[in-house]
Design an enzyme around this catalytic site. Structure first.
Site, PDB file in Angstrom:
ATOM      1  N   GLU A  87       0.742  -0.930  -0.032  1.00 32.21           N
ATOM      2  CA  GLU A  87      -0.066  -0.048   0.080  1.00 32.21           C
ATOM      3  C   GLU A  87       1.022   1.235  -0.108  1.00 32.21           C
ATOM      4  OE1 GLU A  87      -4.246  -1.105   1.980  1.00 32.21           O
ATOM      5  OE2 GLU A  87      -2.767  -0.539   3.211  1.00 32.21           O
ATOM      6  N   CYS A 334      -0.451   5.797  10.418  1.00 31.29           N
ATOM      7  CA  CYS A 334       0.892   5.244  10.848  1.00 31.29           C
ATOM      8  C   CYS A 334       0.645   3.866  11.587  1.00 31.29           C
ATOM      9  CB  CYS A 334       1.421   5.859  11.867  1.00 31.29           C
ATOM     10  SG  CYS A 334       2.442   7.409  11.154  1.00 31.29           S
TER      11      CYS A 334
END
Length: 351
Positions: A87, A334
């Site tokens: 990704e 994150c």
């Protein structure tokens, strides 16, 4: 390892074509923004056919198969030639600045407790082309490449191909990016930090610390047993002293785990008093974002507790920022990359 651009140059030379033809190919890619050889109409048809026979229809080595967008974040799931998935996230700031969080590995083998990507385990390193193609994909769609962070899937410095990718990204004939617009994040691989400091001293360096106590950090991040905080900070000190470059300290705030006043004081004592240059350490506080596949023991911090931790650091004289959180609702923040796909299964095609 050769990149596709190296192979293109060699192929042109072996065919006896002039270097002018190679420059035409680069112009078609980086000026006209064409990745398919049959669309490079400045080249003779016969040459285009030979290039297509040798390299395939398109220069891109990855294929977008799923996309999620929300406001300031745009996340793309790419399929690699061997069917593995990675990704990449495009972040859009209100000023118009576009930043890219790219992956360097498929999965990750370091097992940080709070990271969804780490739960997948290590599948493989990405090639230099697979790393840079994440940027080329967006570039070909006319998106500005204002900055790049190696903060996606994987530990960037554990993959030797990152150094080849950095050379490609900063090559004036290719992406022509300033190294100062590139950030490499690491959990603290000492020999590789030293290599990065030597070969790409102007690239921004972020150290993922997350706990100032060795015992706790070793529990959260097993790499600390091999490279404890003292060793990592010593090599970061050397980098700062030699190059006078700022080093960022990433600190994911885990409520009730690493956000106490004791943690703040220890973090202050670690970074203050290291030398007259210690002002070049800059702490980035990051809100933890719960994700599918990640450990359920951690929660997103409340504003009051986060503000209190921030204020303690600031009052002690540390340079500190609370990092903006983009893409939480599409699991693009994150530590969240690939978790949704890995748990939920095969996605649909990109529209």
């Amino acid at each position: 390892m050769e990149t596709k651009f190296d192979r293109l140059k060699t192929f042109v030379a072996e065919k006896g074509w002039t270097n002018y033809r190679f420059n035409q190919i680069l112009h078609a890619i980086f000026k006209e923004k064409r990745s398919e050889f049959d669309r490079m109409t400045t080249l003779p048809l016969s040459l285009r056919k030979q290039l297509q026979e040798e390299f395939g229809r398109t220069l891109l080595s990855l294929r977008p198969i799923y996309r999620q967008s929300s406001g300031q974040a745009d996340k793309v799931l790419f399929e690699l030639p061997d069917s593995n998935k990675i990704e990449t996230v495009r972040l859009i700031y209100r000023t118009g600045w576009e930043s890219y969080c790219i992956s360097s590995q498929c999965g990750c083998g370091f097992g940080c407790k709070f990271c969804a990507t780490g739960k997948i385990g290590m599948k493989r390193n990405l090639s230099a082309d697979e790393i840079t193609d994440q940027i080329l994909y967006f570039y070909l769609q006319n998106h500005p490449i204002d900055s790049i962070s190696f903060m996606g899937m994987g530990e960037a410095l554990a993959n030797p191909q990152i150094f080849v990718a950095l050379k490609t990204l900063t090559d004036p004939r290719l992406f022509n990016l300033s190294p100062r617009r590139i950030t490499v994040s690491t959990i603290g691989l000492v020999p590789q930090i030293q290599r990065l400091s030597q070969e790409f001293p102007q690239v921004n360096l972020t150290f993922s610390l997350h706990s100032p106590f060795d015992e706790q950090r070793s529990d959260l991040m097993p790499i600390n047993r091999k490279y404890p905080l003292r060793e990592v900070l010593e090599v970061l000190d050397a980098h700062i002293q030699k190059h006078r470059r700022k080093v960022y300290i990433a600190y994911i705030v885990l409520p009730g785990v690493n956000d106490s006043p004791v943690h703040a004081e220890k973090l202050i004592s670690l970074l203050r008093g290291r030398g007259p240059w210690d002002y070049l350490y800059h702490v980035n506080l990051i809100r933890y974002n719960p994700a599918i596949g990640a450990t359920k023991a951690y929660n997103r911090p409340h504003k009051r507790e986060l503000a209190s931790f921030y204020q303690r650091l600031r009052e002690a004289g540390l340079n500190v920022t609370v990092r903006q959180s983009f893409g939480v609702d599409i699991e693009a923040a994150c530590g969240q990359l690939y978790g949704q796909y890995y748990i939920r299964g095969e996605p649909g095609e990109v529209e």
